[in-house]
Motif scaffolding. Sequence first.
Motif, PDB file in Angstrom:
ATOM      1  N   TYR A 124      46.924  17.732  31.104  1.00  0.00           N
ATOM      2  CA  TYR A 124      47.438  17.981  32.257  1.00  0.00           C
ATOM      3  C   TYR A 124      47.476  19.779  32.253  1.00  0.00           C
ATOM      4  N   PRO A 125      46.758  20.422  32.486  1.00  0.00           N
ATOM      5  CA  PRO A 125      46.194  21.715  31.864  1.00  0.00           C
ATOM      6  C   PRO A 125      46.684  22.248  33.658  1.00  0.00           C
ATOM      7  N   PRO A 126      47.311  22.932  33.819  1.00  0.00           N
ATOM      8  CA  PRO A 126      48.359  24.220  34.549  1.00  0.00           C
ATOM      9  C   PRO A 126      46.906  24.596  35.550  1.00  0.00           C
ATOM     10  N   THR A 127      45.564  24.924  35.608  1.00  0.00           N
ATOM     11  CA  THR A 127      44.591  24.517  36.579  1.00  0.00           C
ATOM     12  C   THR A 127      44.904  23.172  37.476  1.00  0.00           C
ATOM     13  N   ARG A 128      45.808  22.501  37.207  1.00  0.00           N
ATOM     14  CA  ARG A 128      45.705  21.225  38.541  1.00  0.00           C
ATOM     15  C   ARG A 128      46.420  21.914  39.466  1.00  0.00           C
ATOM     16  N   HIS A 129      46.936  23.252  39.200  1.00  0.00           N
ATOM     17  CA  HIS A 129      48.115  23.795  40.084  1.00  0.00           C
ATOM     18  C   HIS A 129      48.492  25.163  40.898  1.00  0.00           C
ATOM     19  N   LEU A 130      46.376  24.455  40.585  1.00  0.00           N
ATOM     20  CA  LEU A 130      45.646  26.409  41.026  1.00  0.00           C
ATOM     21  C   LEU A 130      46.799  26.953  42.566  1.00  0.00           C
ATOM     22  N   ASP A 131      46.625  25.567  43.477  1.00  0.00           N
ATOM     23  CA  ASP A 131      46.789  26.376  44.760  1.00  0.00           C
ATOM     24  C   ASP A 131      48.118  26.446  44.916  1.00  0.00           C
ATOM     25  N   ALA A 132      49.419  26.425  44.176  1.00  0.00           N
ATOM     26  CA  ALA A 132      50.478  26.986  44.237  1.00  0.00           C
ATOM     27  C   ALA A 132      50.744  27.668  43.407  1.00  0.00           C
ATOM     28  N   PHE A 133      50.188  28.755  42.068  1.00  0.00           N
ATOM     29  CA  PHE A 133      50.030  29.504  42.204  1.00  0.00           C
ATOM     30  C   PHE A 133      49.244  30.833  42.774  1.00  0.00           C
ATOM     31  N   GLU A 134      48.578  30.567  43.547  1.00  0.00           N
ATOM     32  CA  GLU A 134      47.870  31.403  44.574  1.00  0.00           C
ATOM     33  C   GLU A 134      48.965  31.563  45.744  1.00  0.00           C
ATOM     34  N   TYR A 135      49.478  30.799  45.739  1.00  0.00           N
ATOM     35  CA  TYR A 135      50.710  30.929  47.052  1.00  0.00           C
ATOM     36  C   TYR A 135      51.461  32.167  46.885  1.00  0.00           C
ATOM     37  N   LEU A 136      51.821  31.638  45.352  1.00  0.00           N
ATOM     38  CA  LEU A 136      52.981  32.336  44.283  1.00  0.00           C
ATOM     39  C   LEU A 136      52.775  33.832  44.583  1.00  0.00           C
ATOM     40  N   ARG A 137      51.577  33.776  44.229  1.00  0.00           N
ATOM     41  CA  ARG A 137      51.105  35.290  44.123  1.00  0.00           C
ATOM     42  C   ARG A 137      50.345  36.201  45.122  1.00  0.00           C
ATOM     43  N   ARG A 138      49.991  35.255  46.020  1.00  0.00           N
ATOM     44  CA  ARG A 138      50.061  35.868  47.684  1.00  0.00           C
ATOM     45  C   ARG A 138      51.740  36.638  48.218  1.00  0.00           C
ATOM     46  N   ALA A 184      46.463  29.509  31.723  1.00  0.00           N
ATOM     47  CA  ALA A 184      47.184  29.814  31.843  1.00  0.00           C
ATOM     48  C   ALA A 184      47.789  31.313  32.445  1.00  0.00           C
ATOM     49  N   ILE A 185      46.965  32.401  31.620  1.00  0.00           N
ATOM     50  CA  ILE A 185      46.719  33.291  31.912  1.00  0.00           C
ATOM     51  C   ILE A 185      45.816  33.412  32.816  1.00  0.00           C
ATOM     52  N   GLN A 186      44.344  33.299  32.385  1.00  0.00           N
ATOM     53  CA  GLN A 186      43.372  34.110  32.687  1.00  0.00           C
ATOM     54  C   GLN A 186      42.848  33.691  34.450  1.00  0.00           C
ATOM     55  N   TRP A 187      43.691  32.038  34.600  1.00  0.00           N
ATOM     56  CA  TRP A 187      43.071  31.434  35.252  1.00  0.00           C
ATOM     57  C   TRP A 187      44.126  31.499  36.454  1.00  0.00           C
ATOM     58  N   CYS A 188      45.585  31.251  36.095  1.00  0.00           N
ATOM     59  CA  CYS A 188      46.248  30.749  37.402  1.00  0.00           C
ATOM     60  C   CYS A 188      47.692  32.267  37.001  1.00  0.00           C
ATOM     61  N   GLY A 189      47.104  32.934  36.189  1.00  0.00           N
ATOM     62  CA  GLY A 189      48.072  33.943  36.244  1.00  0.00           C
ATOM     63  C   GLY A 189      49.297  34.884  35.715  1.00  0.00           C
ATOM     64  N   ALA A 190      50.098  33.973  35.138  1.00  0.00           N
ATOM     65  CA  ALA A 190      50.994  33.461  34.095  1.00  0.00           C
ATOM     66  C   ALA A 190      51.363  35.213  33.650  1.00  0.00           C
ATOM     67  N   GLU A 191      52.410  35.465  34.155  1.00  0.00           N
ATOM     68  CA  GLU A 191      53.508  36.546  33.793  1.00  0.00           C
ATOM     69  C   GLU A 191      54.125  36.620  32.515  1.00  0.00           C
TER      70      GLU A 191
END
Length: 358
Positions: A184-198, A219-226
């Motif tokens: 269950y990689p974090p990239t399954r949830h890219l839409d959520a992370f992109e929304y949060l960054r916006r 988590a860091i490079q695809w999703c942008g985790a802080e």
Amino acid sequence: MSETVALRPEILTLPKVLLHDHLDGGLRPETIIEIARAEGYDGLPSYDPAELGRWFRDSADSGSLERYLETFDHSVAVMQTADALHRVASECAQDLAADGVVYAEVRYAPEQHLTGGLTLEEVVEAVNAGFRDGEKASGDRIVVRALLTAMRHAAKSTEIAQLVVRYRDDGVAGFDIAGAEAGYPPTRHLDAFEYLRRENAHFTIHAGEAFGLPSIWEAIQWCGAERLGHGVRIMDDITRDDDGATSLGRLASYVRDRRIPLEMCPSSNLQTGAADSFATHPITELKDLRFRVTINTDNRLMSGTSMSREMQLLVDEAGWTTAALRWATINAMKSAFLPFEERLALIEGVIKPGYDQH
């Protein structure tokens, strides 16, 4: 693993900052029993508080993250009404304050508390109200903020991210995803992370606990985790040669260079097999290498732990000093999902003066 530890008074009174604590992993055993009886839940393995507490700890001492997660079936089962959520959140704030925690981010998954008929919004509002009552009951000695968690295996991450944005001015500090990492990689949830960054919203990601470097990299490079929840497997990218010289791979170097906070949870890692002992837990080597490490509890009930216990064991078994604890505490406060001025006020007005007394 969850043996009794003699806590020194000076450790108990040190100001502490907690970034990684699960609401459904920190209930009082007596509260679980009382709510279960009141709501007709008959699935508990024991109705004696001491025995139930031991059951949670022993069941979590499995060496497997998957089995560790199974213990939450019972705690979540008694968190399905607004009153229960309010009580659990209030007691959480009070228990942390009694342990010297001055700031905490406590996470939970709203989608896991709907079987009693609550809406996602009602869940969030009940928990927020509980935290406020717990702060007040503790004499306002603690500030508690919520992190809303989406489950890796589910499909509600964007909906939960929207809740974070809706309630970010009302006690919700950020977003998280949790659950089994493998498959269950974090990239399954890219839409959520992109929304949060916006939306300029904060988020952390559980990564590098049961799964290795690819989980951290995504988590860091695809999703942008802080921040990284656990992140202990960053050690896979750190080597020592025969002369003892340390070499960091590109990912480890990036994490250190960017000062990406590691939400490290030693006792929990021992239970899930991510580390062997406090003495050899990677948190100490990462501290020495000047990664931005923080000390956390993860699940206080399952690990039979507290922030004071985690700190005491680091002192007793890994050679940490009060100065090292102060450094990690300030690391955590710097890394909190709280406005800069509020972080600075706690560092300068509470944390540093508290440590200066020791």
